[in-house]
Design a protein around this motif. Structure first.
Motif, PDB file in Angstrom:
ATOM      1  N   ALA A  34       0.825  -1.206   0.000  1.00  0.00           N
ATOM      2  CA  ALA A  34       0.000   0.000   0.000  1.00  0.00           C
ATOM      3  C   ALA A  34       0.862   1.261   0.000  1.00  0.00           C
ATOM      4  CB  ALA A  34      -0.927  -0.004   1.215  1.00  0.00           C
ATOM      5  N   VAL A  35       1.891   1.281   0.836  1.00  0.00           N
ATOM      6  CA  VAL A  35       2.760   2.451   0.923  1.00  0.00           C
ATOM      7  C   VAL A  35       3.478   2.685  -0.402  1.00  0.00           C
ATOM      8  CG1 VAL A  35       4.822   3.382   2.039  1.00  0.00           C
ATOM      9  CG2 VAL A  35       3.037   2.296   3.417  1.00  0.00           C
ATOM     10  N   ARG A  36       3.938   1.608  -1.018  1.00  0.00           N
ATOM     11  CA  ARG A  36       4.651   1.750  -2.288  1.00  0.00           C
ATOM     12  C   ARG A  36       3.733   2.292  -3.380  1.00  0.00           C
ATOM     13  NH1 ARG A  36       5.548  -1.831  -6.394  1.00  0.00           N
ATOM     14  NH2 ARG A  36       4.800  -3.611  -5.201  1.00  0.00           N
ATOM     15  N   GLY A  83       4.449   8.710   5.709  1.00  0.00           N
ATOM     16  CA  GLY A  83       3.538   8.927   6.826  1.00  0.00           C
ATOM     17  C   GLY A  83       2.084   9.051   6.421  1.00  0.00           C
ATOM     18  N   PHE A  84       1.807   9.056   5.101  1.00  0.00           N
ATOM     19  CA  PHE A  84       0.420   9.253   4.659  1.00  0.00           C
ATOM     20  C   PHE A  84      -0.488   8.111   5.104  1.00  0.00           C
ATOM     21  CE2 PHE A  84       1.492   6.177   1.433  1.00  0.00           C
ATOM     22  CZ  PHE A  84       0.285   5.630   1.024  1.00  0.00           C
ATOM     23  N   PHE A  85       0.049   6.878   5.130  1.00  0.00           N
ATOM     24  CA  PHE A  85      -0.792   5.716   5.412  1.00  0.00           C
ATOM     25  C   PHE A  85      -1.307   5.759   6.848  1.00  0.00           C
ATOM     26  CE2 PHE A  85      -1.485   0.995   5.710  1.00  0.00           C
ATOM     27  CZ  PHE A  85      -2.392   0.907   4.666  1.00  0.00           C
ATOM     28  N   ALA A  86      -0.429   6.095   7.782  1.00  0.00           N
ATOM     29  CA  ALA A  86      -0.853   6.189   9.185  1.00  0.00           C
ATOM     30  C   ALA A  86      -1.886   7.296   9.374  1.00  0.00           C
ATOM     31  CB  ALA A  86       0.356   6.437  10.083  1.00  0.00           C
ATOM     32  N   ASN A  87      -1.783   8.361   8.584  1.00  0.00           N
ATOM     33  CA  ASN A  87      -2.734   9.473   8.707  1.00  0.00           C
ATOM     34  C   ASN A  87      -4.141   9.094   8.265  1.00  0.00           C
ATOM     35  OD1 ASN A  87      -0.669  11.108   9.622  1.00  0.00           O
ATOM     36  ND2 ASN A  87      -0.262  12.033   7.618  1.00  0.00           N
ATOM     37  N   LEU A  88      -4.281   7.966   7.564  1.00  0.00           N
ATOM     38  CA  LEU A  88      -5.589   7.527   7.078  1.00  0.00           C
ATOM     39  C   LEU A  88      -6.294   6.585   8.055  1.00  0.00           C
ATOM     40  CD1 LEU A  88      -4.573   6.875   3.358  1.00  0.00           C
ATOM     41  CD2 LEU A  88      -6.036   8.726   4.191  1.00  0.00           C
ATOM     42  N   VAL A  89      -5.630   6.233   9.140  1.00  0.00           N
ATOM     43  CA  VAL A  89      -6.233   5.312  10.111  1.00  0.00           C
ATOM     44  C   VAL A  89      -7.506   5.887  10.733  1.00  0.00           C
ATOM     45  CG1 VAL A  89      -5.894   4.191  12.355  1.00  0.00           C
ATOM     46  CG2 VAL A  89      -4.104   4.065  10.603  1.00  0.00           C
ATOM     47  N   PRO A  90      -7.531   7.164  11.178  1.00  0.00           N
ATOM     48  CA  PRO A  90      -8.740   7.665  11.857  1.00  0.00           C
ATOM     49  C   PRO A  90     -10.017   7.549  11.039  1.00  0.00           C
ATOM     50  CG  PRO A  90      -6.895   9.132  12.281  1.00  0.00           C
ATOM     51  CD  PRO A  90      -6.424   8.147  11.250  1.00  0.00           C
ATOM     52  N   VAL A  91      -9.969   7.829   9.732  1.00  0.00           N
ATOM     53  CA  VAL A  91     -11.194   7.735   8.941  1.00  0.00           C
ATOM     54  C   VAL A  91     -11.630   6.282   8.792  1.00  0.00           C
ATOM     55  CG1 VAL A  91     -10.068   7.595   6.668  1.00  0.00           C
ATOM     56  CG2 VAL A  91     -12.366   8.564   6.866  1.00  0.00           C
ATOM     57  N   THR A  92     -10.677   5.364   8.740  1.00  0.00           N
ATOM     58  CA  THR A  92     -11.020   3.942   8.674  1.00  0.00           C
ATOM     59  C   THR A  92     -11.714   3.509   9.956  1.00  0.00           C
ATOM     60  OG1 THR A  92      -9.011   3.629   7.353  1.00  0.00           O
ATOM     61  CG2 THR A  92     -10.102   1.651   8.176  1.00  0.00           C
ATOM     62  N   ASP A 140       5.479   3.316  12.683  1.00  0.00           N
ATOM     63  CA  ASP A 140       6.793   2.672  12.794  1.00  0.00           C
ATOM     64  C   ASP A 140       7.108   1.847  11.552  1.00  0.00           C
ATOM     65  OD1 ASP A 140       7.088   3.803  15.270  1.00  0.00           O
ATOM     66  OD2 ASP A 140       6.552   1.985  16.392  1.00  0.00           O
ATOM     67  N   GLU A 141       6.112   1.119  11.047  1.00  0.00           N
ATOM     68  CA  GLU A 141       6.331   0.276   9.876  1.00  0.00           C
ATOM     69  C   GLU A 141       6.611   1.118   8.629  1.00  0.00           C
ATOM     70  OE1 GLU A 141       6.359  -3.151   9.214  1.00  0.00           O
ATOM     71  OE2 GLU A 141       6.602  -3.343  11.374  1.00  0.00           O
ATOM     72  N   GLU A 142       5.902   2.220   8.477  1.00  0.00           N
ATOM     73  CA  GLU A 142       6.144   3.098   7.326  1.00  0.00           C
ATOM     74  C   GLU A 142       7.570   3.639   7.335  1.00  0.00           C
ATOM     75  OE1 GLU A 142       3.224   5.811   5.275  1.00  0.00           O
ATOM     76  OE2 GLU A 142       2.305   5.699   7.257  1.00  0.00           O
ATOM     77  N   GLN A 143       8.018   4.071   8.504  1.00  0.00           N
ATOM     78  CA  GLN A 143       9.371   4.615   8.605  1.00  0.00           C
ATOM     79  C   GLN A 143      10.413   3.549   8.284  1.00  0.00           C
ATOM     80  OE1 GLN A 143       9.445   6.172  12.606  1.00  0.00           O
ATOM     81  NE2 GLN A 143       8.389   8.071  12.042  1.00  0.00           N
ATOM     82  N   ALA A 144      10.199   2.343   8.804  1.00  0.00           N
ATOM     83  CA  ALA A 144      11.146   1.254   8.545  1.00  0.00           C
ATOM     84  C   ALA A 144      11.162   0.891   7.066  1.00  0.00           C
ATOM     85  CB  ALA A 144      10.771   0.038   9.390  1.00  0.00           C
ATOM     86  N   PHE A 145       9.990   0.939   6.427  1.00  0.00           N
ATOM     87  CA  PHE A 145       9.918   0.590   5.008  1.00  0.00           C
ATOM     88  C   PHE A 145      10.680   1.606   4.156  1.00  0.00           C
ATOM     89  CE2 PHE A 145       7.432   0.636   0.916  1.00  0.00           C
ATOM     90  CZ  PHE A 145       7.940  -0.561   0.439  1.00  0.00           C
ATOM     91  N   SER A 146      10.569   2.877   4.501  1.00  0.00           N
ATOM     92  CA  SER A 146      11.299   3.903   3.757  1.00  0.00           C
ATOM     93  C   SER A 146      12.798   3.651   3.830  1.00  0.00           C
ATOM     94  CB  SER A 146      10.967   5.291   4.313  1.00  0.00           C
ATOM     95  OG  SER A 146       9.602   5.600   4.128  1.00  0.00           O
TER      96      SER A 146
END
Length: 653
Positions: A381-383, A394-403, A427-433
């Motif tokens: 998803a991040v890719r 960081g965009f993916f984590a920012n979408l958690v509240p609406v979900t 944390d996962e997004e940062q590690a993936f980058s």
């Protein structure tokens, strides 16, 4: 006056249809159904296909549950977590029936709330992204595959069968939801000579009470025979398909993966038990297991061509556009989606739901098992967001509240775990980058080395697997980067490396259970039914809570092996794997994340080293190897059980 007449006529039509569906003859045999004394009714629904505003997703879900709980006397049994802690055979819950497997297998404990269940319904959280049932690679490419989805389900545990199951489904779809009957098709099991089974004419004849013959279609075992595994409960199934377009003969499109003719509801009639020799035996009790795809049903009721166009996904797609600032979602597919923008939207929206629900149910991204699957989903998803939509880290984590806000009314665990979900995904997004940067550097050096050695245009399977296994770099990303450099990846070589790793993992898992390469023993429906019929009592395991765990005496009720129950006089020698059933036991059985005790059982001069303890329908099975002496089974044996207390203490701490 004309309007009044129409209303009266409609009311009477509805009453006749409802009376027919509630008629006592729905519980009669199929021969009763075919009796010429009964007129053949086709109850055209009073309601026409509604508008989307009439059926918001929350109402669709609630209507299903209300229909079965209030009208058909089902118990609402909440969804199990998507992490099946009590079933090591599954990465994720991938069907509503998973949590009810102990009932189907005859293994439910008498103390379990399931022991008294006769009818149940719910909306089950499901993930299909690994193992046999894997939809991950299809997500984003079409409008109806998802890694996370809800399955509206009903179950009858010996309390009803085909007539009721099909009739109630027909009433719900056509009368309650208002789907025009001319758009509905039904399939049934057409028989299989190799299996020795004839067609399921019982299901066919029931459907012919509602549908013309040309819309009641036979299919083979691949589509219309369900099996839990290589052995165990199984049976024919009947699927309900809906032609979204209507006004045509769409029979030739059923089961052809056509996006406009979709299967929405599968009714499995569990009536056989598959034996190790592949033969089929009738089950002691017949069960019904049905699953209705929630997202697909919503798209039909809201008159949408795509699941992603419904209010299940619309809030997520809107939030993605707002967060990233890209052009809005357009719903394009295939070659029309030239820049893969809409594919990326679908991938992100789907994977958001999967990660949020999985983490809320205590799954975590990691490098093993289901955790690795979740990590792949998150990184995919991040890719897609970063490479195709230009999203910032960081965009993916920012979408958690609406979900969370979209689904927490029915699934409150999302709101309870929202902060944790955001933290883990961040944390996962940062590690993936960081991983992407490392992988790109490694691949760049790899290409330079290949050019220096004139190795041609093929990235070896070993190199691709190293990036995948050691650097966490997805294979498809390696392929994409290779393509940009005019190279190809040795996929067969990669798959060979992957299979070798899986084999090493399987061997290690078996050794960790302490049973080498032997099979773990299990009791199925036939075995527990036999124990009950022989008058053998369920195991009293209350002793496991006591302080005295050494040399606890009990009666040996039965011995069980891969070949079945031992007979009087059977002898087992050193190295043999045996399962012992006692009337009382101090051992903890494996359950709900609880690790089983180990220890020894002594009887008749022989010692069994216990390596695995599990409970089936209240019978505790102690499996292990004879390590000294020989064990001859007689009907009046006693045994002394001793738990390894030191190990239990270490596990507990």
């Amino acid at each position: 006056h004309g309007a009044s007449f129409v209303l009266i006529l409609m009311s009477r039509s509805f009453a006749v249809c409802t009376a027919f569906l509630r008629s006592p003859r729905i519980t009669h045999s199929v021969s009763g159904w075919r009796d010429t004394r009964y007129a053949r009714y086709h109850c055209s629904p009073v309601l026409k296909m509604s508008t989307g505003d009439d059926w918001p997703a929350t109402k669709v879900r609630r209507t299903f549950i209300d229909y079965y709980t209030k009208k058909q006397d089902h118990t609402f049994y909440p969804s199990s977590p998507v992490v099946p802690y009590d079933d090591p055979t599954l990465l994720f819950a991938n069907a509503g029936m998973n949590q009810f497997k102990p009932i189907f297998l005859g293994q439910v404990s008498p103390d379990s709330p399931m022991a008294t269940l006769e009818r149940a319904c719910n909306s089950q959280k499901c993930i299909r992204a690994g193992g046999k049932h894997n939809d991950l690679d299809d997500v984003g490419k079409d409008t109806y595959h998802h890694t996370f989805f809800e399955m509206l389900g009903t179950w009858g545990f010996g309390s009803y069968f085909k007539v009721e199951s099909i009739t109630w489904a027909w009433e719900l779809l056509t009368v309650v939801y208002g789907i025009p009957e001319e758009q509905i098709y039904a399939s049934y099991f057409g028989g299989d000579e190799e299996m020795g089974l004839t067609a399921d004419n019982e299901a066919r004849d029931i459907w012919l009470q509602f549908l013309p013959e040309e819309r009641v279609l036979p299919f083979g075992k691949a589509d219309n025979f369900w099996e839990m595994g290589d052995t165990g409960p199984c049976g024919p199934c009947s699927e309900i398909h809906v032609d979204k377009i209507g006004g045509r003969d769409a029979a030739h499109l059923v089961n052809m993966d056509d996006p406009d003719v979709v299967e929405i509801w599968n009714h499995v009639f569990i009536q056989y038990n598959r034996q190790p020799d592949k033969s089929l035996r009738p089950l002691p009790a017949q069960h019904v297991d049905t699953g209705l795809g929630f997202e697909r049903l919503v798209s039909i009721l809201q008159n949408k061509n795509s699941n992603y166009d419904t209010d299940v996904f619309e809030p997520l797609l809107t939030a993605i556009q707002s967060e990233i600032g890209s052009a809005p979602y357009g719903g394009l597919l295939g070659v029309e989606d030239t820049d893969l923008r809409d594919t990326a939207y679908r991938v992100i929206a789907d994977h958001l739901r999967t990660l949020c629900f999985a983490i809320a149910d205590d799954a975590r991204p990691s490098n093993e098992g289901r955790g690795y699957v979740l990590r792949r989903i998150l990184r995919r998803a991040v890719r897609y967001g970063q490479q195709l939509l230009g999203a910032k880290p960081g965009f993916f984590a920012n979408l958690v509240p609406v979900t969370v806000s979209t689904f927490s009314d029915f699934y409150p665990e999302l709101a309870e775990k929202e902060a944790l979900i955001v933290e883990i995904i961040t944390d996962e997004e940062q590690a993936f980058s960081t991983m992407v940067s490392r992988g790109v550097r490694h691949f760049t050096q790899l290409v330079a080395d290949m050019e220096g050695r004139s190795e041609g245009k093929l990235v070896s399977g070993e190199d691709a697997f190293f990036m995948y296994d050691s650097l966490g770099f997805p294979l498809d990303l390696t392929q994409l980067m290779a393509e940009e450099k005019g190279l190809e990846v040795d996929i067969p070589g990669f798959e060979a490396m992957m299979e070798a790793q899986k084999q090493r993992s399987r061997v290690a898992q078996k050794k960790s259970r302490g049973l080498g390469d032997s099979m773990t023993l299990e009791l199925g429906a036939d075995e527990t039914a036999w124990l009950t019929s022989e008058g053998m009592v369920t195991t009293d395991d209350g002793l496991k809570y006591g302080a005295d765990l050494a040399e606890v005496e009990g009666k040996m009720q039965a011995l069980y092996t891969q070949d079945g129950f031992a007979k009087e006089g059977d002898v087992f020698s050193e190295g043999d794997v045996v399962g012992i059933l006692l009337d009382r036991s101090p051992f903890y059985a494996e359950s709900g994340g609880q690790v089983a005790d180990t220890g020894v059982i002594e009887s008749g001069g022989a010692t069994l080293e216990v390596k695995d303890v599990r409970v089936f329908a209240g019978y505790v099975l102690h499996t292990g190897q004879v390590v000294s002496g020989s064990l001859m089974f007689t009907g009046s044996m006693t045994a002394k059980s001793s738990v390894d207390s030191d190990r239990r203490d270490n596990v507990a701490t």
